[in-house]
Design a protein around this motif. Structure first.
Motif, PDB file in Angstrom:
ATOM      1  N   ASP A 134       0.810  -1.217   0.000  1.00 29.13           N
ATOM      2  CA  ASP A 134       0.000   0.000   0.000  1.00 29.13           C
ATOM      3  C   ASP A 134       0.845   1.269   0.000  1.00 29.13           C
ATOM      4  O   ASP A 134       0.349   2.344  -0.355  1.00 29.13           O
ATOM      5  CB  ASP A 134      -0.932   0.018   1.222  1.00 29.13           C
ATOM      6  CG  ASP A 134      -2.267  -0.655   0.938  1.00 29.13           C
ATOM      7  OD1 ASP A 134      -2.645  -0.734  -0.240  1.00 29.13           O
ATOM      8  OD2 ASP A 134      -2.919  -1.114   1.896  1.00 29.13           O
ATOM      9  N   VAL A 135       2.090   1.163   0.430  1.00 28.29           N
ATOM     10  CA  VAL A 135       2.955   2.335   0.487  1.00 28.29           C
ATOM     11  C   VAL A 135       3.351   2.783  -0.910  1.00 28.29           C
ATOM     12  O   VAL A 135       3.598   3.964  -1.159  1.00 28.29           O
ATOM     13  CB  VAL A 135       4.204   2.040   1.348  1.00 28.29           C
ATOM     14  CG1 VAL A 135       5.139   3.244   1.397  1.00 28.29           C
ATOM     15  CG2 VAL A 135       3.795   1.620   2.758  1.00 28.29           C
ATOM     16  N   ILE A 136       3.374   1.855  -1.859  1.00 28.96           N
ATOM     17  CA  ILE A 136       3.903   2.154  -3.203  1.00 28.96           C
ATOM     18  C   ILE A 136       3.054   3.203  -3.929  1.00 28.96           C
ATOM     19  O   ILE A 136       3.579   4.276  -4.292  1.00 28.96           O
ATOM     20  CB  ILE A 136       4.029   0.857  -4.017  1.00 28.96           C
ATOM     21  CG1 ILE A 136       5.121  -0.030  -3.417  1.00 28.96           C
ATOM     22  CG2 ILE A 136       4.355   1.167  -5.474  1.00 28.96           C
ATOM     23  CD1 ILE A 136       5.209  -1.407  -4.032  1.00 28.96           C
ATOM     24  N   PRO A 137       1.762   2.972  -4.183  1.00 33.02           N
ATOM     25  CA  PRO A 137       1.003   4.024  -4.888  1.00 33.02           C
ATOM     26  C   PRO A 137       0.889   5.305  -4.084  1.00 33.02           C
ATOM     27  O   PRO A 137       0.868   6.405  -4.657  1.00 33.02           O
ATOM     28  CB  PRO A 137      -0.370   3.370  -5.118  1.00 33.02           C
ATOM     29  CG  PRO A 137      -0.472   2.316  -4.079  1.00 33.02           C
ATOM     30  CD  PRO A 137       0.912   1.808  -3.858  1.00 33.02           C
ATOM     31  N   MET A 138       0.825   5.188  -2.763  1.00 31.09           N
ATOM     32  CA  MET A 138       0.697   6.374  -1.922  1.00 31.09           C
ATOM     33  C   MET A 138       1.946   7.262  -2.039  1.00 31.09           C
ATOM     34  O   MET A 138       1.852   8.482  -2.226  1.00 31.09           O
ATOM     35  CB  MET A 138       0.488   5.951  -0.468  1.00 31.09           C
ATOM     36  CG  MET A 138       0.312   7.108   0.504  1.00 31.09           C
ATOM     37  SD  MET A 138       0.099   6.497   2.182  1.00 31.09           S
ATOM     38  CE  MET A 138       1.676   5.677   2.438  1.00 31.09           C
TER      39      MET A 138
END
Length: 973
Positions: A880-884
């Motif tokens: 979840d950290v990647i697109p954010m």
């Protein structure tokens, strides 16, 4: 005439047979084409084989091709293309410096090589076309342009650039003084991106003798030389441009600086997306040739891919066409022509074929635009399918017999004009024959001549006519997107949505375009049916068009939001809704605080088309609806799940899909008449994407904290157990020879089934990682592509932080629900009292709040909702950290740090089995692996944010730059 014995002895012996052997049977053009596939070292060796091979292997056009295939970035010409290529090969200086006089051989001639040599050295002093038939106009009014030329025919306009500073500043010498060290993009048919400093390019212009010289064709000249943008302005009649509602990053290339020497130019083409264009010549002379839409020039072949509609054009260079093809044309087949002089502006309407040849060194500027006259053509060009694209470029030549028979029913044409068996749909390529070929040459099929007559009398470049050739079975949301489209599907949806909001007075036209490009009329009909079934108010005029950039049609009404699931076909859509409903059920069961920050679900169901009318079945995510059972869509086995198409079934579906070939026409990703949908209560406020530029630093930091808190809530939720049979069930479903991932099974642990699915899916994605990355549009530098397999783990179990105690191995890495799509259009914000993070009112020195005046209009914003859980899954929370980080934070490490301070949950547990230097203990390594294997073009985002990484030497360098902050996270337990 008799030849004496003595004179026969004086004749030169033809060395071709002895020097080439069996290759002597091949035409010289084919031999040169074969050599073009070899490497420079292979060419060097082959030159030593024989005298004729020496000649072929020392041709400058060959070395030019070899060089441009190799270079990707800055280029410096070294006096010849052979020397330039050898320099790029990093040979020792003594090897490059060593020169000897070129060898000369008699007894060999080649008409093909002679013509190429002629093109390399010919001059074009007397090549102007003074009797041009393009109209010249001075002081043309807007009304005259609109009535007589726009979307109708080309025109040369004088006087538009008379007062531009560019008329004095844009000479080669003056540009060299001011921008000599600036790098500009070079246009050439090469796989890499070539650029040259302007002083190097000017040196090349003076030294070169190329048949198709390099020329500057730079759409980003305003970034490398901003002062150039101040030297000209867009003429008033071309200022309407519908693309100007897009941000600079989303907008397709639209303006170019063009500089080229004599013999350079643009070969035959139709401008991208059927846009119109204007081109103003500052210095030099250009010769133009143009054909109306649908009439393909002699020597040009058009290929239209029947999968995604991508259009490719095979065409000779502009100089070669004028020398070799133009003389073959009968007078009635010759193009519309003119010679453009300094200060003149030429207008090229939508869909017109054109070819340009520089008669001397030239400098010009050009822009493409979308206005009210060509808007529908642009939308049509981006619609899914191939047939309409073929017709737009080639006219009725692109149609097969069946299509022509259908067309015959709708046109008042002579039936004899519809007998064209010589060109078939299967080939998808057409070449327009001249009437001279059709009438005077034996062996040319009579059908080609009839097609020509049909073009002259029956073809119409009218939007209503062209729309007849759309494939109505193909849908924008589920059909492959053409890589040749000027913008991506998300950008296209954003474009139409913004036009709808910002140009209310043109909604009738915008609606027509939206119906062409994305079936807006069909989805509106679906929406009306859903509203009627649930007794909701019908959409008003403001609400007719889907909003945002998401991959599903979403309609925002006054109090409600309706989302229709269509992305990737029915099977994927039903799993998305089923998983989302299971997730909402879990939120309520555990009373998670996250439920206060997501939209309230009001209803859900399945819309389906039966016998031409829409019907609706309510569905809460449980059991298998009859409409799905009838079409044999049965969920993966999951041990009696309460939610039949919930997350367990979805993970098995994703696993099976990761190892399967790309979906064909009959797959679940094809056309569907069944669409799941969800109705939610509308959140008040604005999406972050609309507010990004007006938020204060405190607001943005608070946003990062909010995301940390809510992702903590999300990742703390319990998820359903996957049981023990799911992986074997999935293996039984797979229909390919090697059903087991040997590299995974060889290290089999007692791994939880859900983790096993995650790891197996990653393993399958790695198997074709190179080909997948290449399909994304070349975002990855070649040097990194060569190292990608070695960088990724050989066994993805090593990502799991495995611990061994008392002979028992267990996975310590957390697994959780993951949103998978935390992006700037999925976060809602609302106004609040302007307090800083420490609770004190953020008042500036001048008494204003957050930099705004105290007039009651000052606003501070806080994030309050996370939207769009259709991509829900179970996996590593790091995912979840990647697109954010890439989309919301835009790579800002301070915001990432702020997020981590609020998140607090462990992303990985340290284990004694890992050495301090082991890459598997780096969170940055885990994140980078997920980026490489991501379903979306994550690497494209990385290399656009950190442009310096395009010259990175290793993946480790990319990893540390993008994700290094993760390694400082104290949440690693």
């Amino acid at each position: 005439m008799e030849i004496s014995y003595e004179s026969q002895n004086l004749q030169l012996k033809d060395r071709r047979l002895d020097a080439l052997g069996n290759f002597s049977r091949l035409p010289d053009e084919l031999i040169c084409a074969i050599l073009d596939y070899l490497t420079p070292s292979d060419i060097a060796r082959l030159a030593c084989v024989s005298s004729v091979m020496y000649i072929f292997c020392n041709e400058e056009p060959l070395w030019m091709s070899l060089c441009l295939k190799k270079v990707n970035g800055p280029l410096q010409y070294k006096g010849s293309w052979k020397n330039t290529t050898l320099h790029l090969e990093s040979l020792p200086n003594e090897c490059i410096a060593y020169k000897r006089k070129p060898l000369q051989f008699d007894g060999f001639s080649s008409f093909f090589l002679y013509k190429r040599l002629y093109r390399c050295h010919t001059t074009l002093d007397g090549f102007a076309f003074d009797k041009g038939n393009v109209e010249r106009q001075n002081e043309l009014s807007m009304e005259q342009f609109d009535q007589e030329y726009d979307a109708k025919k080309p025109v040369l306009l004088t006087g538009l650039a008379e007062h531009w500073p560019a008329r004095n500043n844009w000479t080669i010498d003056k540009l060299l003084l001011k921008y000599g060290d600036s790098a500009f993009k070079i246009s050439q048919r090469t796989p890499g991106k070539v650029s040259m400093k302007f002083n190097d390019y000017v040196s090349y212009m003076k030294e070169q003798h190329d048949e198709d010289p390099l020329y500057i064709f730079d759409e980003k000249f305003g970034e490398s030389a901003p002062g150039l943008l101040e030297d000209y302005n867009v003429p008033q009649m071309f200022q309407e441009d519908f693309f100007d509602v897009l941000d600079r990053d989303s907008r397709p290339p639209f303006r170019w600086l063009i500089i080229g020497p004599e013999r350079s130019g643009a070969s035959w083409h139709v401008d991208p997306a059927l846009t119109s264009a204007w081109n103003t010549l500052i210095c030099g002379r250009k010769r133009w040739a143009l054909y109306p839409p649908g009439r393909v020039p002699l020597g040009v072949t058009v290929h239209v891919n029947d999968e995604d509609g991508d259009v490719n054009i095979d065409t000779p260079s502009s100089l070669q066409w004028w020398l070799d093809y133009y003389p073959l044309l009968a007078d009635e087949d010759k193009p519309i022509e003119c010679t453009q002089l300094p200060g003149e502006t030429i207008f090229v309407p939508s869909g017109w074929w054109h070819c340009v040849l520089n008669l001397e060194a030239t400098v010009a500027v050009t822009q493409n635009f979308v206005n009210s006259r060509n808007f529908e053509f642009v939308c049509l060009d981006m619609a899914p399918g191939y047939q309409h694209k073929g017709v737009c470029r080639v006219g009725l030549l692109s149609l097969d017999e069946g299509c022509l028979e259908n067309l015959e029913k709708n046109m008042s044409c002579d039936k004899d004009n519809f007998n064209y068996s010589d060109l078939t749909r299967k080939e998808k390529r057409v070449k327009f024959p001249s009437s001279q070929e059709s009438e005077n040459h034996e062996g040319i099929a009579d059908g080609a001549s009839k097609r020509y007559n049909l073009w002259k009398h029956g073809f119409s470049y009218d939007i209503s006519f062209l729309a007849m050739f759309l494939d109505r079975e193909k849908d924008h949301y589920t059909s492959p997107w053409s890589s040749g489209n000027c913008i991506g599907p998300r950008e296209m949806r954003e474009w139409l949505s913004k036009l709808w909001v910002r140009k209310p007075g043109m909604r009738e036209l915008i609606w027509k375009g939206a119906c062409l490009a994305m079936n807006a009329d069909k989805w509106l009909e679906c929406l009306v049916k859903i509203c009627s079934f649930h007794n909701l108010p019908f959409p008003n005029d403001d609400e007719k068009l889907p909003v945002g950039t998401g991959s599903n049609p979403v309609y925002v009404m006054d109090e409600y939001v309706v989302k229709i699931f269509v992305e990737e076909g029915l099977e994927s859509s039903i799993h998305c809704l089923g998983t989302e409903l299971e997730f909402y059920n879990t939120l309520c069961e555990v009373n998670s605080p996250l439920k206060n920050h997501i939209p309230t679900v009001l209803a859900s169901g399945i819309l389906h088309l039966e016998n031409g009318s829409y019907k609706i079945d309510s569905w809460d995510g449980k059991e298998v609806p009859d409409v799905l059972a009838k079409c044999n869509l049965i969920p993966e086995k999951g041990g009696g799940d309460a939610f039949s198409f919930g997350v367990r079934s979805k993970k098995l579906f994703e696993y099976r899909k990761a190892g399967s070939p790309e979906p064909g026409p009959g797959s679940s990703a094809g056309p569907s008449c069944i669409w799941p949908y969800l109705i939610m209560k509308r959140c008040k406020g604005k999406i972050f994407a609309q507010l990004r530029d007006e938020l204060s630093l405190d607001d943005t930091l608070n946003l990062a904290s909010f995301l940390g808190e809510q992702l903590q809530n999300l990742h703390s939720l319990p998820y359903p157990s996957f049981g023990n049979l799911t992986v074997s069930d999935a293996e039984q479903e797979c229909s390919f020879a090697n059903r087991m991932d040997i590299d995974f099974v060889s290290h089999r642990l007692d791994t939880p089934a859900e983790w096993e699915l995650v790891v197996r899916t990653l393993s399958r994605k790695k198997k074709d990682v190179s080909s997948r990355l290449k399909k994304l549009g070349d975002p990855v530098p070649e040097k990194l592509m060569e190292k990608v397999d070695a960088y990724l783990p050989d066994d993805f179990l090593k990502l799991l932080s495995v611990s061994e105690e008392n002979g028992m191995k267990r996975v310590l890495k957390p697994l959780s629900w993951i949103h998978s799509d935390i992006m700037d259009d999925n976060v809602y914000m609302e106004t609040c009292c302007p307090f800083s993070r420490n609770g004190i009112s953020a008042v500036t020195d001048n008494g204003s709040v957050n930099g705004h005046g105290n007039d009651g209009e000052a606003k501070s914003w806080r994030a309050n909702y996370i939207l769009d859980f259709s991509n829900l899954s179970i996996g590593d929370p790091l995912y979840d950290v990647i697109p954010m980080h890439l989309d919301i934070f835009r790579g800002n490490s301070c915001l990432l740090k702020q997020f981590l301070q609020s998140y607090k949950l462990p992303l990985m547990q340290k284990t004694p089995s890992l050495n301090a230097s082991d890459k598997f203990r780096r969170l940055s390594y885990h994140a980078m692996c997920y980026c490489i294997l991501h379903d979306e073009n994550v690497l494209g985002a990385i290399f656009s944010i950190w442009t310096e990484l395009t010259t990175a030497e290793s993946w480790e360098e990319v990893e540390q730059t993008v994700w290094g902050e993760l390694n400082n996270y104290e949440g690693v337990a």
